[in-house]
Design a protein around this motif. Structure first.
Motif, PDB file in Angstrom:
ATOM      1  N   GLY A 104      13.444   2.915 -21.705  1.00  0.00           N
ATOM      2  CA  GLY A 104      13.121   1.494 -21.703  1.00  0.00           C
ATOM      3  C   GLY A 104      12.368   1.042 -20.473  1.00  0.00           C
ATOM      4  O   GLY A 104      11.894  -0.100 -20.433  1.00  0.00           O
ATOM      5  N   VAL A 105      12.245   1.920 -19.469  1.00  0.00           N
ATOM      6  CA  VAL A 105      11.342   1.635 -18.355  1.00  0.00           C
ATOM      7  C   VAL A 105       9.960   2.105 -18.791  1.00  0.00           C
ATOM      8  O   VAL A 105       9.735   3.296 -18.992  1.00  0.00           O
ATOM      9  CB  VAL A 105      11.783   2.348 -17.060  1.00  0.00           C
ATOM     10  CG1 VAL A 105      10.720   2.188 -15.974  1.00  0.00           C
ATOM     11  CG2 VAL A 105      13.113   1.778 -16.576  1.00  0.00           C
ATOM     12  N   HIS A 106       9.044   1.194 -18.950  1.00  0.00           N
ATOM     13  CA  HIS A 106       7.766   1.500 -19.590  1.00  0.00           C
ATOM     14  C   HIS A 106       6.602   1.688 -18.620  1.00  0.00           C
ATOM     15  O   HIS A 106       5.662   2.432 -18.931  1.00  0.00           O
ATOM     16  CB  HIS A 106       7.412   0.383 -20.583  1.00  0.00           C
ATOM     17  CG  HIS A 106       8.402   0.240 -21.683  1.00  0.00           C
ATOM     18  ND1 HIS A 106       8.832  -0.977 -22.168  1.00  0.00           N
ATOM     19  CD2 HIS A 106       9.071   1.176 -22.408  1.00  0.00           C
ATOM     20  CE1 HIS A 106       9.707  -0.791 -23.138  1.00  0.00           C
ATOM     21  NE2 HIS A 106       9.872   0.504 -23.310  1.00  0.00           N
ATOM     22  N   ALA A 107       6.613   1.015 -17.481  1.00  0.00           N
ATOM     23  CA  ALA A 107       5.498   1.121 -16.537  1.00  0.00           C
ATOM     24  C   ALA A 107       6.003   0.798 -15.135  1.00  0.00           C
ATOM     25  O   ALA A 107       6.886  -0.048 -14.964  1.00  0.00           O
ATOM     26  CB  ALA A 107       4.361   0.179 -16.913  1.00  0.00           C
ATOM     27  N   VAL A 108       5.418   1.465 -14.154  1.00  0.00           N
ATOM     28  CA  VAL A 108       5.780   1.227 -12.749  1.00  0.00           C
ATOM     29  C   VAL A 108       4.522   1.391 -11.903  1.00  0.00           C
ATOM     30  O   VAL A 108       3.684   2.260 -12.169  1.00  0.00           O
ATOM     31  CB  VAL A 108       6.863   2.216 -12.250  1.00  0.00           C
ATOM     32  CG1 VAL A 108       7.168   1.970 -10.772  1.00  0.00           C
ATOM     33  CG2 VAL A 108       8.141   2.101 -13.077  1.00  0.00           C
ATOM     34  N   THR A 109       4.399   0.558 -10.887  1.00  0.00           N
ATOM     35  CA  THR A 109       3.394   0.747  -9.844  1.00  0.00           C
ATOM     36  C   THR A 109       4.009   0.242  -8.550  1.00  0.00           C
ATOM     37  O   THR A 109       5.083  -0.360  -8.565  1.00  0.00           O
ATOM     38  CB  THR A 109       2.088  -0.004 -10.169  1.00  0.00           C
ATOM     39  OG1 THR A 109       1.063   0.388  -9.256  1.00  0.00           O
ATOM     40  CG2 THR A 109       2.267  -1.505 -10.099  1.00  0.00           C
ATOM     41  N   ASP A 110       3.356   0.506  -7.422  1.00  0.00           N
ATOM     42  CA  ASP A 110       3.836  -0.092  -6.186  1.00  0.00           C
ATOM     43  C   ASP A 110       2.828  -1.131  -5.715  1.00  0.00           C
ATOM     44  O   ASP A 110       1.634  -1.012  -5.921  1.00  0.00           O
ATOM     45  CB  ASP A 110       4.143   0.950  -5.110  1.00  0.00           C
ATOM     46  CG  ASP A 110       2.931   1.739  -4.651  1.00  0.00           C
ATOM     47  OD1 ASP A 110       1.947   1.829  -5.405  1.00  0.00           O
ATOM     48  OD2 ASP A 110       2.973   2.287  -3.534  1.00  0.00           O
ATOM     49  N   VAL A 111       3.356  -2.182  -5.105  1.00  0.00           N
ATOM     50  CA  VAL A 111       2.521  -3.294  -4.652  1.00  0.00           C
ATOM     51  C   VAL A 111       2.120  -3.019  -3.210  1.00  0.00           C
ATOM     52  O   VAL A 111       2.952  -3.010  -2.313  1.00  0.00           O
ATOM     53  CB  VAL A 111       3.278  -4.631  -4.767  1.00  0.00           C
ATOM     54  CG1 VAL A 111       2.423  -5.776  -4.229  1.00  0.00           C
ATOM     55  CG2 VAL A 111       3.674  -4.886  -6.216  1.00  0.00           C
ATOM     56  N   THR A 112       0.821  -2.794  -3.005  1.00  0.00           N
ATOM     57  CA  THR A 112       0.346  -2.472  -1.665  1.00  0.00           C
ATOM     58  C   THR A 112      -0.849  -3.370  -1.316  1.00  0.00           C
ATOM     59  O   THR A 112      -0.741  -4.580  -1.349  1.00  0.00           O
ATOM     60  CB  THR A 112       0.019  -0.975  -1.533  1.00  0.00           C
ATOM     61  OG1 THR A 112      -0.899  -0.581  -2.578  1.00  0.00           O
ATOM     62  CG2 THR A 112       1.280  -0.136  -1.666  1.00  0.00           C
ATOM     63  N   GLY A 113      -1.997  -2.767  -0.999  1.00  0.00           N
ATOM     64  CA  GLY A 113      -3.096  -3.506  -0.407  1.00  0.00           C
ATOM     65  C   GLY A 113      -3.753  -4.557  -1.275  1.00  0.00           C
ATOM     66  O   GLY A 113      -4.435  -5.442  -0.742  1.00  0.00           O
ATOM     67  N   PHE A 114      -3.592  -4.497  -2.597  1.00  0.00           N
ATOM     68  CA  PHE A 114      -4.214  -5.500  -3.465  1.00  0.00           C
ATOM     69  C   PHE A 114      -3.255  -6.635  -3.813  1.00  0.00           C
ATOM     70  O   PHE A 114      -3.555  -7.463  -4.680  1.00  0.00           O
ATOM     71  CB  PHE A 114      -4.736  -4.854  -4.745  1.00  0.00           C
ATOM     72  CG  PHE A 114      -5.807  -3.818  -4.509  1.00  0.00           C
ATOM     73  CD1 PHE A 114      -6.601  -3.849  -3.369  1.00  0.00           C
ATOM     74  CD2 PHE A 114      -6.017  -2.799  -5.430  1.00  0.00           C
ATOM     75  CE1 PHE A 114      -7.578  -2.894  -3.137  1.00  0.00           C
ATOM     76  CE2 PHE A 114      -7.001  -1.834  -5.212  1.00  0.00           C
ATOM     77  CZ  PHE A 114      -7.782  -1.885  -4.061  1.00  0.00           C
ATOM     78  N   GLY A 115      -2.102  -6.683  -3.152  1.00  0.00           N
ATOM     79  CA  GLY A 115      -1.165  -7.766  -3.375  1.00  0.00           C
ATOM     80  C   GLY A 115      -0.521  -7.713  -4.745  1.00  0.00           C
ATOM     81  O   GLY A 115      -0.885  -6.912  -5.612  1.00  0.00           O
ATOM     82  N   LEU A 116       0.452  -8.584  -4.961  1.00  0.00           N
ATOM     83  CA  LEU A 116       1.144  -8.606  -6.250  1.00  0.00           C
ATOM     84  C   LEU A 116       0.187  -8.892  -7.393  1.00  0.00           C
ATOM     85  O   LEU A 116       0.208  -8.222  -8.429  1.00  0.00           O
ATOM     86  CB  LEU A 116       2.255  -9.656  -6.225  1.00  0.00           C
ATOM     87  CG  LEU A 116       2.994  -9.883  -7.551  1.00  0.00           C
ATOM     88  CD1 LEU A 116       3.657  -8.599  -8.043  1.00  0.00           C
ATOM     89  CD2 LEU A 116       4.013 -11.010  -7.415  1.00  0.00           C
ATOM     90  N   LEU A 117      -0.702  -9.870  -7.220  1.00  0.00           N
ATOM     91  CA  LEU A 117      -1.608 -10.220  -8.317  1.00  0.00           C
ATOM     92  C   LEU A 117      -2.594  -9.098  -8.608  1.00  0.00           C
ATOM     93  O   LEU A 117      -2.910  -8.837  -9.776  1.00  0.00           O
ATOM     94  CB  LEU A 117      -2.355 -11.512  -7.991  1.00  0.00           C
ATOM     95  CG  LEU A 117      -1.512 -12.791  -7.936  1.00  0.00           C
ATOM     96  CD1 LEU A 117      -2.402 -14.003  -7.673  1.00  0.00           C
ATOM     97  CD2 LEU A 117      -0.720 -12.980  -9.227  1.00  0.00           C
TER      98      LEU A 117
END
Length: 350
Positions: A223-236
């Protein structure tokens, strides 16, 4: 000749710091779009097509190797902390793919005539301390004499190909969870101006040296479908990549997004980063925002995060399990910040 008995502050030797010195997203897009594509082997199951966090190469039915690299100029002046932050940030891409890190290689560029060798050694020791704590010792690397100091890692990990996580698997109806508060770029800008409080600086160091260990365990949760980490491009910026890669829209609940209280206060007082302006310029046409949206809030959602948190898209019935996992690994601020919907990729702020 620099007097090495009173060495300069690390941050004074670089034009930018941490993930805030990444290339402007729009510039990077122009470079990549005009670079001819090459035929990729079938075993390379994740490449740069969706701007994911790492490349993945299948070695067999039950094993794939995950490879990434990340390095940057100093975000803090303490050399040991700089090494720790850079290593934590580099390893984050391995965790974001659901993998387990296994070993690293160091990337080192230092202005040897401007920094004492002991300072350089301390940076490397800081990085090594984090890599060893992650179970991924630094096995070698490469160094050059550079005009500006920079440090980072090539990080390698392993994952089962069927359990691998990417930024392109989000499904309509998922909830979005963010693992760390925003505001690291604001804190960094305040530190360079000498207006950050000791408490806020300590909070910044604690967050940027907290490994994103939950990522490895997230790969084992159905049920975990996608993951990324928030770095230099900010949350948006990173949420945009997830939406475009997955073919979904996102609804972001602004009041639910965790933000460091000190960073919010600084942003409201007018502290900002040039990188947040560049991020907004690259994502503004993708975002639907309410009238009268405060500039400070926009800056925080675009704030470049050095060693930021994981952004998870999962089925609603798995949200409590995911939040409990974050808490177990010391990420107490993790929170549900929105949801995904069917439709044209875009981000709506409510």
């Amino acid at each position: 000749m620099t007097d090495l008995t009173t060495p300069p502050l690390l941050t004074s030797l670089a034009h930018g710091g941490g993930c805030g010195c990444k290339l402007d997203p729009s510039v990077l897009n122009q470079i990549i779009e005009r670079t001819p594509g090459l035929a990729m082997p079938a075993e390379l199951i994740v490449d740069a097509a969706t701007r994911d966090d790492a490349a993945v190469y299948r070695l067999g039915d039950d094993l794939a190797i995950v490879a990434t690299t990340d390095f940057f100029t100093p975000i803090v002046d303490d050399p040991f902390d700089f090494g720790r932050i850079a290593a934590t940030n580099a390893l984050s891409d391995i965790y974001a793919m659901g993998a387990r890190p296994i070993f690293c290689l160091a990337i080192v560029g230092m202005p040897v005539g401007k920094l004492p060798l002991e300072t350089i050694r301390t940076i490397l020791n800081g990085g090594r301390s984090v890599a060893e704590a992650a179970g991924a010792p630094i096995a070698g690397g490469h160094s050059i004499d550079a005009a500006e100091p920079f440090y980072g890692l090539v990080a390698l990990g392993i994952v089962h190909p069927d359990r691998m996580l990417t930024n392109a698997g989000a499904k309509p109806g998922d909830v979005l969870i963010l693992g760390k508060p925003l505001g690291i770029g604001i804190y960094s800008a305040a530190m360079k101006r000498g207006i950050i409080s000791p408490e806020d600086q300590a909070e910044m160091i604690a967050s940027t040296t907290l490994l994103n260990r939950p990522g490895t365990d997230l790969a084992g949760i159905d049920g975990v479908h996608a993951v990324t980490d928030v770095t230099g491009f900010g949350l948006l910026g990173h949420l945009r990549e997830m939406c475009e890669g997955s073919g979904v829209a996102a609804v972001l609940t602004r009041d639910a997004v965790p933000v460091f209280a000190g960073a919010r206060r600084l942003a409201e007082d007018g502290v900002r980063t040039g990188a947040s302006v560049r991020v907004w310029a690259s994502v503004g046409d993708f975002v639907t925002a309410p009238d009268g949206w405060p500039d400070a809030e926009r800056d925080l959602l675009c704030d470049p995060q050095t060693s930021g948190g994981l952004l998870v898209s999962c089925a609603p019935e798995r949200a409590d399990e995911v939040l409990a996992l974050f808490t177990r690994h010391g990420h107490e601020a993790a929170a549900v910040i929105g949801r995904t919907e069917a439709g044209k990729p875009g981000i709506s702020l409510v």
